[in-house]
Design a protein around this motif. Structure first.
Motif, PDB file in Angstrom:
ATOM      1  N   TYR A  58      25.835  42.183  19.970  1.00 27.69           N
ATOM      2  CA  TYR A  58      24.787  42.846  19.192  1.00 27.69           C
ATOM      3  C   TYR A  58      23.615  43.252  20.072  1.00 27.69           C
ATOM      4  O   TYR A  58      23.003  44.308  19.869  1.00 27.69           O
ATOM      5  CB  TYR A  58      24.308  41.924  18.069  1.00 27.69           C
ATOM      6  CG  TYR A  58      25.343  41.661  17.007  1.00 27.69           C
ATOM      7  CD1 TYR A  58      26.211  42.681  16.597  1.00 27.69           C
ATOM      8  CD2 TYR A  58      25.472  40.413  16.411  1.00 27.69           C
ATOM      9  CE1 TYR A  58      27.167  42.448  15.622  1.00 27.69           C
ATOM     10  CE2 TYR A  58      26.426  40.181  15.434  1.00 27.69           C
ATOM     11  CZ  TYR A  58      27.270  41.190  15.058  1.00 27.69           C
ATOM     12  OH  TYR A  58      28.212  40.967  14.086  1.00 27.69           O
ATOM     13  N   LEU A  61      24.705  46.329  21.853  1.00 23.74           N
ATOM     14  CA  LEU A  61      24.768  47.441  20.905  1.00 23.74           C
ATOM     15  C   LEU A  61      23.382  48.002  20.617  1.00 23.74           C
ATOM     16  O   LEU A  61      23.172  49.231  20.651  1.00 23.74           O
ATOM     17  CB  LEU A  61      25.433  46.965  19.613  1.00 23.74           C
ATOM     18  CG  LEU A  61      25.524  47.981  18.468  1.00 23.74           C
ATOM     19  CD1 LEU A  61      26.397  49.160  18.875  1.00 23.74           C
ATOM     20  CD2 LEU A  61      26.062  47.318  17.206  1.00 23.74           C
ATOM     21  N   ILE A  65      21.801  51.827  21.641  1.00 24.99           N
ATOM     22  CA  ILE A  65      21.192  52.727  20.657  1.00 24.99           C
ATOM     23  C   ILE A  65      19.741  53.022  21.017  1.00 24.99           C
ATOM     24  O   ILE A  65      19.262  54.165  20.900  1.00 24.99           O
ATOM     25  CB  ILE A  65      21.295  52.111  19.248  1.00 24.99           C
ATOM     26  CG1 ILE A  65      22.767  51.994  18.830  1.00 24.99           C
ATOM     27  CG2 ILE A  65      20.534  52.951  18.233  1.00 24.99           C
ATOM     28  CD1 ILE A  65      22.973  51.341  17.478  1.00 24.99           C
ATOM     29  N   ILE A 172      18.051  51.749  13.241  1.00 24.10           N
ATOM     30  CA  ILE A 172      19.475  52.079  13.190  1.00 24.10           C
ATOM     31  C   ILE A 172      20.303  50.980  13.848  1.00 24.10           C
ATOM     32  O   ILE A 172      21.353  50.572  13.335  1.00 24.10           O
ATOM     33  CB  ILE A 172      19.731  53.436  13.868  1.00 24.10           C
ATOM     34  CG1 ILE A 172      19.049  54.561  13.071  1.00 24.10           C
ATOM     35  CG2 ILE A 172      21.231  53.714  13.988  1.00 24.10           C
ATOM     36  CD1 ILE A 172      19.139  55.917  13.737  1.00 24.10           C
ATOM     37  N   GLY A 173      19.839  50.476  14.997  1.00 28.35           N
ATOM     38  CA  GLY A 173      20.558  49.402  15.679  1.00 28.35           C
ATOM     39  C   GLY A 173      20.641  48.143  14.850  1.00 28.35           C
ATOM     40  O   GLY A 173      21.693  47.494  14.778  1.00 28.35           O
ATOM     41  N   VAL A 176      23.116  48.741  11.903  1.00 25.08           N
ATOM     42  CA  VAL A 176      24.513  48.654  12.345  1.00 25.08           C
ATOM     43  C   VAL A 176      24.903  47.199  12.595  1.00 25.08           C
ATOM     44  O   VAL A 176      26.011  46.761  12.252  1.00 25.08           O
ATOM     45  CB  VAL A 176      24.725  49.509  13.617  1.00 25.08           C
ATOM     46  CG1 VAL A 176      26.114  49.297  14.189  1.00 25.08           C
ATOM     47  CG2 VAL A 176      24.511  50.985  13.294  1.00 25.08           C
ATOM     48  N   THR A 177      23.992  46.426  13.185  1.00 24.04           N
ATOM     49  CA  THR A 177      24.265  45.012  13.441  1.00 24.04           C
ATOM     50  C   THR A 177      24.470  44.236  12.143  1.00 24.04           C
ATOM     51  O   THR A 177      25.424  43.444  12.027  1.00 24.04           O
ATOM     52  CB  THR A 177      23.102  44.398  14.240  1.00 24.04           C
ATOM     53  OG1 THR A 177      22.991  45.061  15.505  1.00 24.04           O
ATOM     54  CG2 THR A 177      23.329  42.917  14.475  1.00 24.04           C
ATOM     55  N   LEU A 179      25.340  45.432   9.204  1.00 23.26           N
ATOM     56  CA  LEU A 179      26.566  45.881   8.545  1.00 23.26           C
ATOM     57  C   LEU A 179      27.799  45.257   9.186  1.00 23.26           C
ATOM     58  O   LEU A 179      28.718  44.797   8.497  1.00 23.26           O
ATOM     59  CB  LEU A 179      26.656  47.407   8.581  1.00 23.26           C
ATOM     60  CG  LEU A 179      25.674  48.164   7.689  1.00 23.26           C
ATOM     61  CD1 LEU A 179      25.810  49.665   7.904  1.00 23.26           C
ATOM     62  CD2 LEU A 179      25.901  47.809   6.227  1.00 23.26           C
ATOM     63  N   HIS A 180      27.827  45.222  10.521  1.00 22.44           N
ATOM     64  CA  HIS A 180      28.968  44.625  11.211  1.00 22.44           C
ATOM     65  C   HIS A 180      29.057  43.135  10.921  1.00 22.44           C
ATOM     66  O   HIS A 180      30.139  42.606  10.633  1.00 22.44           O
ATOM     67  CB  HIS A 180      28.869  44.863  12.715  1.00 22.44           C
ATOM     68  CG  HIS A 180      30.021  44.299  13.493  1.00 22.44           C
ATOM     69  ND1 HIS A 180      30.077  42.970  13.867  1.00 22.44           N
ATOM     70  CD2 HIS A 180      31.160  44.885  13.950  1.00 22.44           C
ATOM     71  CE1 HIS A 180      31.193  42.759  14.533  1.00 22.44           C
ATOM     72  NE2 HIS A 180      31.877  43.901  14.603  1.00 22.44           N
TER      73      HIS A 180
END
Length: 209
Positions: A58, A61, A65, A172-173, A176-177, A179-180
């Motif tokens: 994460y 990631l 981003i 956004i990062g 996404v984290t 959600l994953h």
């Protein structure tokens, strides 16, 4: 371990004390299996487990981003680096490793200066080291470095005018984290590795007594 009983404060404390130098998990495992949690309790437990287990993935990631958002604001990249460094100093493992490497590097050029960079001795109470140990970086309290880097980064953020762009990239990062971590099904390997890391941490605490 029952992650449903782990509070957000406990998770933050664990992320502060855990070693972040471990390599990221393989992509084949990171994007392996996704399912919808059946209840809020299962979602909360899954989220905490994945945030702890895939912490390095994460971090990378979010960094990638953010890097895309820095393309138009090069000066903001320096500000973000100093901000990340000031936050990283809050991690006990990172602060200790950084201090040791910096002292070792300075020792090659000036042993006298390196001796001044050593942290003070841990106070001993009733024949045992104090349980609450202050963290020092290069012989100075940790908060000094956190304050300096945070102040300089704040000035650079103001000068670069790229805070809004970076905040969007960070949002956004983080999205996404989350959600994953919400839909990635924790596997048996993740649970076993978590138990092993916890056992090592507990054993290390007992060995220091």
């Amino acid at each position: 371990m029952d992650w449903g009983n782990v509070t957000a404060e406990d998770l933050i404390d664990a992320l502060r004390e855990v070693d972040w130098s471990s390599p990221p998990r393989p992509l084949s495992e990171f994007f392996s299996r996704f399912t919808v949690p059946r209840s809020y309790a299962k979602w909360s437990s899954r989220l905490k487990c994945n945030l702890y287990y895939y912490r390095t993935n994460y971090f990378i990631l979010i960094t990638v981003i953010l890097g895309l958002g820095f393309i138009r604001r090069p000066l903001a990249l320096v500000a973000a680096f100093l901000t990340a460094l000031s936050i990283a100093f809050l991690n006990d493992s990172f602060a200790g490793t950084f201090s040791e490497k910096a002292t070792r590097t300075v020792r090659q050029f000036s042993p006298h200066l390196a001796a001044k960079m050593r942290p003070p001795l841990t106070p001993v109470i009733r024949g045992r080291p104090s349980a609450k140990r202050a963290i020092f970086i290069c012989g100075r309290p940790r908060w000094v470095f956190v304050f300096i880097f945070a102040t300089v980064s704040f000035i650079l953020w103001f000068v670069s005018c790229g805070l809004l762009t970076v905040l969007w990239a960070l949002a956004i990062g983080l999205l996404v984290t989350i959600l994953h971590a919400s839909f990635r099904t924790p596997n048996l390997k993740a649970r076993l590795n978590t138990f092993r890391e916890e056992f090592r941490a507990v054993w290390r605490n007992y060995s220091e007594l």
